[in-house]
Design a protein around this motif. Structure first.
Motif, PDB file in Angstrom:
ATOM      1  N   ARG A  14       0.904  -1.186   0.359  1.00  0.00           N
ATOM      2  CA  ARG A  14       0.277  -0.272  -0.006  1.00  0.00           C
ATOM      3  C   ARG A  14       1.338   1.281   0.052  1.00  0.00           C
ATOM      4  NH1 ARG A  14      -3.941  -0.316   5.288  1.00  0.00           N
ATOM      5  NH2 ARG A  14      -2.147  -0.311   6.261  1.00  0.00           N
ATOM      6  N   PHE A  15       0.115   2.377  -0.031  1.00  0.00           N
ATOM      7  CA  PHE A  15       0.777   3.918  -0.028  1.00  0.00           C
ATOM      8  C   PHE A  15       0.384   4.980   0.801  1.00  0.00           C
ATOM      9  CE2 PHE A  15       1.826   1.257  -4.194  1.00  0.00           C
ATOM     10  CZ  PHE A  15       2.712   2.389  -4.791  1.00  0.00           C
ATOM     11  N   VAL A  16       0.886   6.018   1.292  1.00  0.00           N
ATOM     12  CA  VAL A  16       0.674   6.657   2.117  1.00  0.00           C
ATOM     13  C   VAL A  16       1.538   8.077   1.193  1.00  0.00           C
ATOM     14  CG1 VAL A  16       0.735   6.010   4.336  1.00  0.00           C
ATOM     15  CG2 VAL A  16       3.034   6.909   3.250  1.00  0.00           C
ATOM     16  N   MET A  17       0.749   8.991   1.340  1.00  0.00           N
ATOM     17  CA  MET A  17       1.510  10.677   0.769  1.00  0.00           C
ATOM     18  C   MET A  17       1.784  10.867   2.374  1.00  0.00           C
ATOM     19  SD  MET A  17       0.843  11.105  -2.675  1.00  0.00           S
ATOM     20  CE  MET A  17       1.431  12.526  -2.643  1.00  0.00           C
ATOM     21  N   LEU A  18       2.921  11.572   2.297  1.00  0.00           N
ATOM     22  CA  LEU A  18       3.802  12.225   3.389  1.00  0.00           C
ATOM     23  C   LEU A  18       3.600  14.064   2.791  1.00  0.00           C
ATOM     24  CD1 LEU A  18       7.307  11.047   3.907  1.00  0.00           C
ATOM     25  CD2 LEU A  18       4.605  10.684   5.510  1.00  0.00           C
ATOM     26  N   ASP A  19       2.771  14.913   3.602  1.00  0.00           N
ATOM     27  CA  ASP A  19       2.237  16.355   3.472  1.00  0.00           C
ATOM     28  C   ASP A  19       1.646  16.580   2.317  1.00  0.00           C
ATOM     29  OD1 ASP A  19       3.620  17.812   5.012  1.00  0.00           O
ATOM     30  OD2 ASP A  19       6.066  17.612   4.580  1.00  0.00           O
ATOM     31  N   SER A  20       0.558  17.377   2.103  1.00  0.00           N
ATOM     32  CA  SER A  20      -0.155  17.536   0.663  1.00  0.00           C
ATOM     33  C   SER A  20       0.780  18.786  -0.097  1.00  0.00           C
ATOM     34  CB  SER A  20      -1.286  18.246   1.801  1.00  0.00           C
ATOM     35  OG  SER A  20      -1.954  17.156   2.751  1.00  0.00           O
ATOM     36  N   TYR A  21      -0.235  18.682  -1.184  1.00  0.00           N
ATOM     37  CA  TYR A  21      -0.108  19.845  -2.633  1.00  0.00           C
ATOM     38  C   TYR A  21      -1.169  19.373  -3.303  1.00  0.00           C
ATOM     39  CZ  TYR A  21       2.465  22.053  -5.918  1.00  0.00           C
ATOM     40  OH  TYR A  21       2.625  22.967  -6.720  1.00  0.00           O
ATOM     41  N   THR A  22      -1.442  20.460  -4.051  1.00  0.00           N
ATOM     42  CA  THR A  22      -2.920  20.386  -5.084  1.00  0.00           C
ATOM     43  C   THR A  22      -1.860  20.249  -6.146  1.00  0.00           C
ATOM     44  OG1 THR A  22      -3.424  22.195  -4.267  1.00  0.00           O
ATOM     45  CG2 THR A  22      -4.056  21.875  -6.060  1.00  0.00           C
ATOM     46  N   ILE A  23      -1.741  18.726  -5.765  1.00  0.00           N
ATOM     47  CA  ILE A  23      -1.258  18.127  -7.988  1.00  0.00           C
ATOM     48  C   ILE A  23      -1.899  17.797  -8.613  1.00  0.00           C
ATOM     49  CG2 ILE A  23      -0.615  15.483  -8.347  1.00  0.00           C
ATOM     50  CD1 ILE A  23      -0.099  15.141  -5.391  1.00  0.00           C
ATOM     51  N   PRO A  24      -1.222  18.686  -9.766  1.00  0.00           N
ATOM     52  CA  PRO A  24      -1.605  19.024 -11.536  1.00  0.00           C
ATOM     53  C   PRO A  24      -2.650  17.852 -11.711  1.00  0.00           C
ATOM     54  CG  PRO A  24       0.161  19.814 -10.970  1.00  0.00           C
ATOM     55  CD  PRO A  24       0.602  19.212  -9.678  1.00  0.00           C
ATOM     56  N   ARG A  25      -3.312  17.453 -12.745  1.00  0.00           N
ATOM     57  CA  ARG A  25      -4.293  16.351 -12.831  1.00  0.00           C
ATOM     58  C   ARG A  25      -3.146  15.370 -13.773  1.00  0.00           C
ATOM     59  NH1 ARG A  25      -9.806  17.691 -16.569  1.00  0.00           N
ATOM     60  NH2 ARG A  25      -9.982  19.099 -14.748  1.00  0.00           N
ATOM     61  N   GLU A  26      -2.587  15.757 -14.436  1.00  0.00           N
ATOM     62  CA  GLU A  26      -0.728  15.178 -14.972  1.00  0.00           C
ATOM     63  C   GLU A  26      -0.102  14.904 -14.653  1.00  0.00           C
ATOM     64  OE1 GLU A  26       0.558  18.937 -15.632  1.00  0.00           O
ATOM     65  OE2 GLU A  26      -1.439  18.426 -15.048  1.00  0.00           O
ATOM     66  N   LEU A  27       0.068  14.728 -13.074  1.00  0.00           N
ATOM     67  CA  LEU A  27       0.836  14.391 -12.232  1.00  0.00           C
ATOM     68  C   LEU A  27      -0.121  12.866 -11.363  1.00  0.00           C
ATOM     69  CD1 LEU A  27       3.599  16.907 -10.476  1.00  0.00           C
ATOM     70  CD2 LEU A  27       3.923  15.205 -12.690  1.00  0.00           C
ATOM     71  N   LEU A  28      -1.040  13.185 -11.258  1.00  0.00           N
ATOM     72  CA  LEU A  28      -2.166  12.142 -10.390  1.00  0.00           C
ATOM     73  C   LEU A  28      -2.454  11.117 -11.587  1.00  0.00           C
ATOM     74  CD1 LEU A  28      -4.899  14.563  -9.283  1.00  0.00           C
ATOM     75  CD2 LEU A  28      -3.507  13.420  -7.587  1.00  0.00           C
ATOM     76  N   ALA A  29      -2.025  11.513 -13.065  1.00  0.00           N
ATOM     77  CA  ALA A  29      -2.528  10.238 -13.742  1.00  0.00           C
ATOM     78  C   ALA A  29      -0.928   9.374 -13.000  1.00  0.00           C
ATOM     79  CB  ALA A  29      -2.625  10.767 -14.672  1.00  0.00           C
ATOM     80  N   GLU A  30       0.054   9.779 -12.808  1.00  0.00           N
ATOM     81  CA  GLU A  30       1.151   9.270 -12.786  1.00  0.00           C
ATOM     82  C   GLU A  30       1.240   8.710 -11.663  1.00  0.00           C
ATOM     83  OE1 GLU A  30       5.453  11.103 -14.381  1.00  0.00           O
ATOM     84  OE2 GLU A  30       4.153  13.013 -14.926  1.00  0.00           O
ATOM     85  N   GLY A  70      -4.079   2.876  -8.727  1.00  0.00           N
ATOM     86  CA  GLY A  70      -5.001   3.638  -8.107  1.00  0.00           C
ATOM     87  C   GLY A  70      -5.086   4.299  -7.004  1.00  0.00           C
ATOM     88  N   ARG A  71      -5.624   4.972  -7.146  1.00  0.00           N
ATOM     89  CA  ARG A  71      -5.698   6.077  -5.961  1.00  0.00           C
ATOM     90  C   ARG A  71      -6.557   5.208  -4.940  1.00  0.00           C
ATOM     91  NH1 ARG A  71      -7.059  11.718  -8.016  1.00  0.00           N
ATOM     92  NH2 ARG A  71      -6.431  10.903  -9.845  1.00  0.00           N
ATOM     93  N   ASP A  72      -6.860   4.617  -4.766  1.00  0.00           N
ATOM     94  CA  ASP A  72      -7.828   4.030  -3.441  1.00  0.00           C
ATOM     95  C   ASP A  72      -6.941   3.014  -2.382  1.00  0.00           C
ATOM     96  OD1 ASP A  72     -10.614   4.429  -3.689  1.00  0.00           O
ATOM     97  OD2 ASP A  72     -10.970   2.264  -4.057  1.00  0.00           O
ATOM     98  N   ASN A  73      -5.677   2.723  -3.601  1.00  0.00           N
ATOM     99  CA  ASN A  73      -4.276   1.780  -2.815  1.00  0.00           C
ATOM    100  C   ASN A  73      -3.358   2.980  -1.383  1.00  0.00           C
ATOM    101  OD1 ASN A  73      -5.098  -0.583  -3.875  1.00  0.00           O
ATOM    102  ND2 ASN A  73      -3.841   0.192  -5.513  1.00  0.00           N
ATOM    103  N   VAL A  74      -4.241   4.287  -2.073  1.00  0.00           N
ATOM    104  CA  VAL A  74      -3.081   5.278  -0.959  1.00  0.00           C
ATOM    105  C   VAL A  74      -3.718   5.555   0.125  1.00  0.00           C
ATOM    106  CG1 VAL A  74      -2.455   7.557  -0.918  1.00  0.00           C
ATOM    107  CG2 VAL A  74      -2.301   6.731  -3.255  1.00  0.00           C
ATOM    108  N   VAL A  75      -3.819   4.723   1.220  1.00  0.00           N
ATOM    109  CA  VAL A  75      -4.563   5.119   2.848  1.00  0.00           C
ATOM    110  C   VAL A  75      -3.984   5.400   3.499  1.00  0.00           C
ATOM    111  CG1 VAL A  75      -4.286   2.039   2.114  1.00  0.00           C
ATOM    112  CG2 VAL A  75      -2.309   2.970   3.884  1.00  0.00           C
ATOM    113  N   ALA A  76      -3.359   7.142   3.351  1.00  0.00           N
ATOM    114  CA  ALA A  76      -3.131   7.504   3.552  1.00  0.00           C
ATOM    115  C   ALA A  76      -2.478   8.237   3.437  1.00  0.00           C
ATOM    116  CB  ALA A  76      -2.566   7.098   5.715  1.00  0.00           C
ATOM    117  N   VAL A  77      -2.812  10.012   3.604  1.00  0.00           N
ATOM    118  CA  VAL A  77      -1.786  11.250   3.681  1.00  0.00           C
ATOM    119  C   VAL A  77      -1.677  11.584   5.275  1.00  0.00           C
ATOM    120  CG1 VAL A  77      -1.965  14.235   3.295  1.00  0.00           C
ATOM    121  CG2 VAL A  77      -2.852  11.681   1.708  1.00  0.00           C
ATOM    122  N   ILE A  78      -0.251  12.205   5.338  1.00  0.00           N
ATOM    123  CA  ILE A  78       0.229  12.316   7.006  1.00  0.00           C
ATOM    124  C   ILE A  78       0.901  13.797   6.073  1.00  0.00           C
ATOM    125  CG2 ILE A  78       1.588  11.478   8.656  1.00  0.00           C
ATOM    126  CD1 ILE A  78       1.194   8.765   7.667  1.00  0.00           C
TER     127      ILE A  78
END
Length: 255
Positions: free
Chosen positions: A40-56, A63-71
């Motif tokens: 699974r994946f987690v994000m450390l910190d927050s940023y308004t990620i552009p659409r093209e980078l969200l696709a990456e 898939g974004r459901d595999n990101v289980v936490a934003v810390i």
């Protein structure tokens, strides 16, 4: 600054973004994607990620459901909180006490990021550390020295916001890692605060001695080569040693 994803090491990606002080001076900012041992994946910190980078990111994670936490790790890095809740609606969102106070209507976990420092959640993959002796959320909101640092053990990567920064970087010349310039004002107004910070620095440089890179919010992804040092650990120790003048000044006043 054009936002981009940097693949730092197996299981760790640093997302570089734009942050302009006063809308003019580009300081840069970041967040990181970390793969946990269970896939699974987690994000450390927050940023308004552009659409093209969200696709990456979706390609990386499956898939974004595999990101289980934003810390969220820095109490004064809050500008992108709403965007992360929007873009990762099924993740658990951890914020510092200030994140929760500033955006009480967002769906925060009851466990704060401060709680993760002493808790066991994510401990198999991430070591969180809160600098001792400094105020994490001072009344003066211009004092940004305090933050929670994270070390991803598998990739040997440190993620830090403002506690460490870079100074003296010039074209063709590596900068030096440094403790945030507001350290003197961030130290708690009590005896022993400077000593506690010193002991904390000694502790993390021992625990994280194998770090191969340090991702710094307003500087970039720093390796030993980029820092002009034999190792990241040596660079961190040098930064802490350079802060001794401020620590001794505090001790002279408070003990």
């Amino acid at each position: 600054m054009q936002p981009k994803i940097i693949h730092c090491a197996d299981g760790f990606w640093n997302i570089r973004g734009s942050f302009k002080l006063g809308g003019i001076l580009e300081l840069g900012t970041h967040c990181s994607l970390v793969r946990l041992g269970d896939g699974r994946f987690v994000m450390l910190d927050s940023y308004t990620i552009p659409r093209e980078l969200l696709a990456e990111l979706d390609e990386i994670t499956g898939g974004r459901d595999n990101v289980v936490a934003v810390i969220n790790l820095h109490p004064f890095h809050t500008l992108h909180s709403e965007a992360m809740h929007r873009d990762f609606p099924n993740a658990r969102h951890f914020g510092t006490s200030r994140h929760i106070r500033k955006y009480p209507d967002l769906g925060w976990e009851k466990t704060t990021t401060e709680d993760l420092v002493t808790g066991t959640e994510f401990a198999e993959d991430l070591d969180f550390s809160l600098p001792a002796g400094v105020e994490l959320v001072p009344a003066n909101e211009n004092i940004h020295c305090g933050s929670i640092l994270a070390y991803h053990q598998a990739s040997k990567t440190i993620h830090v916001d403002d506690t460490f920064n870079l100074r003296g970087a010039k074209k063709g010349k590596p900068g030096k890692l440094s403790v945030h310039l507001t350290l003197g004002a961030a130290l708690e107004d009590r005896p022993g605060a400077a000593s506690d910070f010193r002991d904390w620095g000694a502790s993390i440089t021992e625990r994280w001695s194998g770090a191969q890179r340090i991702c710094v919010a307003h500087a970039g992804v720093m390796t030993a080569e980029k820092l002009g040092e034999p190792s990241v650990n040596v660079a961190m120790k040098a930064a802490l040693q350079a802060a001794e003048k401020k620590l001794r000044k505090h001790e002279a006043k408070h003990g």
